[in-house]
Design a protein around this motif. Structure first.
Motif, mmCIF file in Angstrom:
data_model
loop_
_atom_site.group_PDB
_atom_site.id
_atom_site.type_symbol
_atom_site.label_atom_id
_atom_site.label_comp_id
_atom_site.label_asym_id
_atom_site.label_seq_id
_atom_site.Cartn_x
_atom_site.Cartn_y
_atom_site.Cartn_z
ATOM 1 N N LEU A 11 0.828 -1.206 0.000
ATOM 2 C CA LEU A 11 0.000 0.000 0.000
ATOM 3 C C LEU A 11 0.861 1.253 0.000
ATOM 4 O O LEU A 11 0.553 2.250 -0.658
ATOM 5 C CB LEU A 11 -0.929 -0.001 1.215
ATOM 6 N N THR A 15 0.872 4.044 -2.807
ATOM 7 C CA THR A 15 0.614 5.442 -2.459
ATOM 8 C C THR A 15 1.685 6.339 -3.019
ATOM 9 O O THR A 15 1.408 7.422 -3.569
ATOM 10 C CB THR A 15 0.562 5.590 -0.930
ATOM 11 N N TYR A 22 -2.661 7.612 2.497
ATOM 12 C CA TYR A 22 -3.410 6.709 3.369
ATOM 13 C C TYR A 22 -3.291 7.167 4.818
ATOM 14 O O TYR A 22 -2.246 7.667 5.230
ATOM 15 C CB TYR A 22 -2.895 5.268 3.216
ATOM 16 N N TYR A 23 -4.381 6.919 5.577
ATOM 17 C CA TYR A 23 -4.409 7.310 6.980
ATOM 18 C C TYR A 23 -4.741 6.116 7.864
ATOM 19 O O TYR A 23 -5.483 5.221 7.456
ATOM 20 C CB TYR A 23 -5.470 8.413 7.229
ATOM 21 N N LEU A 39 -6.039 0.836 7.703
ATOM 22 C CA LEU A 39 -5.370 1.823 6.852
ATOM 23 C C LEU A 39 -6.237 2.071 5.642
ATOM 24 O O LEU A 39 -6.630 1.124 4.939
ATOM 25 C CB LEU A 39 -3.980 1.309 6.428
ATOM 26 N N GLY A 40 -6.576 3.323 5.391
ATOM 27 C CA GLY A 40 -7.411 3.645 4.251
ATOM 28 C C GLY A 40 -7.221 5.082 3.818
ATOM 29 O O GLY A 40 -6.481 5.858 4.432
ATOM 30 N N ILE A 41 -7.918 5.447 2.747
ATOM 31 C CA ILE A 41 -7.765 6.812 2.242
ATOM 32 C C ILE A 41 -8.641 7.792 3.025
ATOM 33 O O ILE A 41 -8.430 9.000 2.968
ATOM 34 C CB ILE A 41 -8.113 6.880 0.739
ATOM 35 N N CYS A 62 -12.244 2.261 7.895
ATOM 36 C CA CYS A 62 -11.561 2.936 6.787
ATOM 37 C C CYS A 62 -12.374 2.780 5.522
ATOM 38 O O CYS A 62 -12.948 1.717 5.245
ATOM 39 C CB CYS A 62 -10.180 2.316 6.566
ATOM 40 N N ASN A 64 -12.282 3.056 1.213
ATOM 41 C CA ASN A 64 -11.445 3.233 0.021
ATOM 42 C C ASN A 64 -12.198 4.139 -0.934
ATOM 43 O O ASN A 64 -13.289 4.608 -0.651
ATOM 44 C CB ASN A 64 -11.101 1.875 -0.601
ATOM 45 N N THR A 84 -10.095 12.931 7.177
ATOM 46 C CA THR A 84 -8.797 12.579 6.588
ATOM 47 C C THR A 84 -7.673 13.032 7.492
ATOM 48 O O THR A 84 -7.054 14.080 7.274
ATOM 49 C CB THR A 84 -8.644 13.219 5.198
#
Length: 425
Positions: A11, A15, A22-23, A39-41, A62, A64, A84
């Motif tokens: 990931l 990225t 990603y956060y 972990l996702g956007i 999270c 996507n 975010t």
């Protein structure tokens, strides 16, 4: 573990390659949680309301890119919110809790007995106070007729000093004269016989009412306040006393096209003490009797009697021989409680007509002037005792002066000792 690290690393690589950030988000109540984070956007919070008080089922996780359309949606039952930044969804809540109504049953069980107890307690206190007041009313006449040697309560007479007392016994207890409704008709029943005195306030007449003599003080209309003040004082509860002028009624009437204000009292042929002493020689014992009767009346004015049927303390402020009447039994009664005559300050003959404070201060405080007492008084026991009392009342220091109650006890003791001496002889 190795596969998980490879997934995270992939990931990160993706990225970096595609400029997607990603956060790390708090993960709770969803299937793709890696422990308690993911972990996702974008991070999201989804809340499902279960009732109107704000109880909810909450999910955090999270998103996507394909799930972005669910962010910032809000319907009646389901609401979602996206953010975010790392762990931005950890403490965020969409629905604010609503305060639930309290359980009133518990409140009634705990508070109601306390309230009832307080009400019952106050009721008992009130009943006890009423019983105590009733007991005081019953015992008050007995106390008021007790010898002053044994109590400090004044010797108040419920009956007047003439046969008019039989008529006055029908009073309601609200004052020392007739009931107010009866007072308003008395003037039409009184026949004026002769004028026996005049003053700034008006005139005093001897009149006839119910076949007996009465004194009628007629105020001019400009002295309505004086008439009202004296009427108010005479109507004071428990004011009636054998050494205070007996009050019958107060009334307004129209005579000769003008309004007259009448104050009707008992009538005494001997007139004022001033006039009586001008035409009568009084021996020391007679002098003592007059003084004792005067101080009895003055103490009754000064004393405060507590209770529902009580009386306030009253200061005469103009006690002099012209305002004291002599009854047929050679006892005195105090009159003119409203000061309707011209007031003359002490030592008016030693100071200017309109003396200033400094003028009076010089005579009384600096020069310490006092009324002259004949030297011959010192050779007679009664007069000597009276002279001693008078001088003790004139002390420069106010706290050292005698009270009316102390004077009464002293004069009464002197009178009793003389009577005892006569019996021994």
């Amino acid at each position: 573990m190795l596969l998980r690290n490879i997934w995270v690393l992939s990931l990160v690589i993706v990225t970096s390659a595609t400029d997607i950030v990603y956060y790390t988000c708090t993960c709770q109540g969803v299937s793709n949680c890696n422990g308690n984070k993911c972990l996702g956007i974008k991070c999201f919070v989804t809340e499902q309301k279960t009732n109107e008080y704000g109880d909810v089922i909450r999910s955090r996780g999270c998103f996507n890119e394909s799930l972005n359309e669910q962010c910032h949606s809000r319907i009646e039952i389901l609401a979602s919110w996206c953010c975010t930044s790392d762990f931005c969804n950890e403490n965020f809540t969409i629905y604010k809790p609503v305060e639930k109504p309290r359980d009133t049953s518990l409140l009634l069980v705990t508070v109601l007995p306390i309230v009832l107890f307080v009400i019952i307690l106050m009721l008992f206190i009130f009943l006890f106070w009423k019983m105590k007041q009733s007991g005081r009313k019953k015992s008050l006449p007995r106390l008021l007729t007790t010898d002053f040697e044994h109590t400090d309560i004044v010797n108040a007479s419920i009956v007047g000093d003439s046969t008019l007392g039989d008529l006055l016994d029908c009073t309601t207890g609200s004052g020392s004269g007739l009931p107010f409704l009866v007072q308003r008709t008395v003037a039409r029943q009184v026949t004026l016989v002769e004028c026996v005195g005049k003053g700034r306030y008006g005139e005093v007449w001897r009149g006839l009412w119910q076949g007996e003599n009465v004194a009628v003080k007629i105020f001019s209309s400009r002295d309505e306040q004086s008439w009202f003040r004296e009427t108010e004082i005479y109507n004071t509860v428990l004011l009636r006393h054998e050494n205070i002028l007996g009050f019958i009624a107060s009334d307004m009437t129209s005579r000769n096209s003008s309004t007259q204000l009448w104050l009707i009292t008992h009538y005494h042929d001997n007139g004022s003490l001033y006039d009586y002493l001008q035409r009568t020689t009084v021996d020391p014992e007679g002098c003592l009797q007059l003084a004792v009767s005067i101080i009895f009346g003055l103490v009754h004015l000064h004393v405060e009697i507590f209770g529902t049927q009580g009386k306030p303390a009253i200061a005469h402020r103009d006690l002099k021989s012209r305002n004291i009447l002599v009854k047929s039994n050679k006892q005195c009664c105090i009159a003119d409680l409203g000061m309707v005559e011209d007031y003359r300050p002490p030592f008016y003959d030693m100071v200017p007509h309109d003396p200033s404070f400094e003028d009076m201060k010089k005579v009384v405080c600096v020069d310490q002037q006092r009324p002259n007492v004949p030297n011959t008084w010192s050779s007679e026991k009664i007069l000597s005792a009276l002279m001693k009392i008078m001088r003790e009342c004139w002390y420069q220091n106010p706290s050292a002066r005698l009270s009316a109650l102390r004077i009464k006890k002293t004069l009464n003791n002197l009178k009793n000792s003389l009577e005892q001496r006569k019996q021994d002889c």
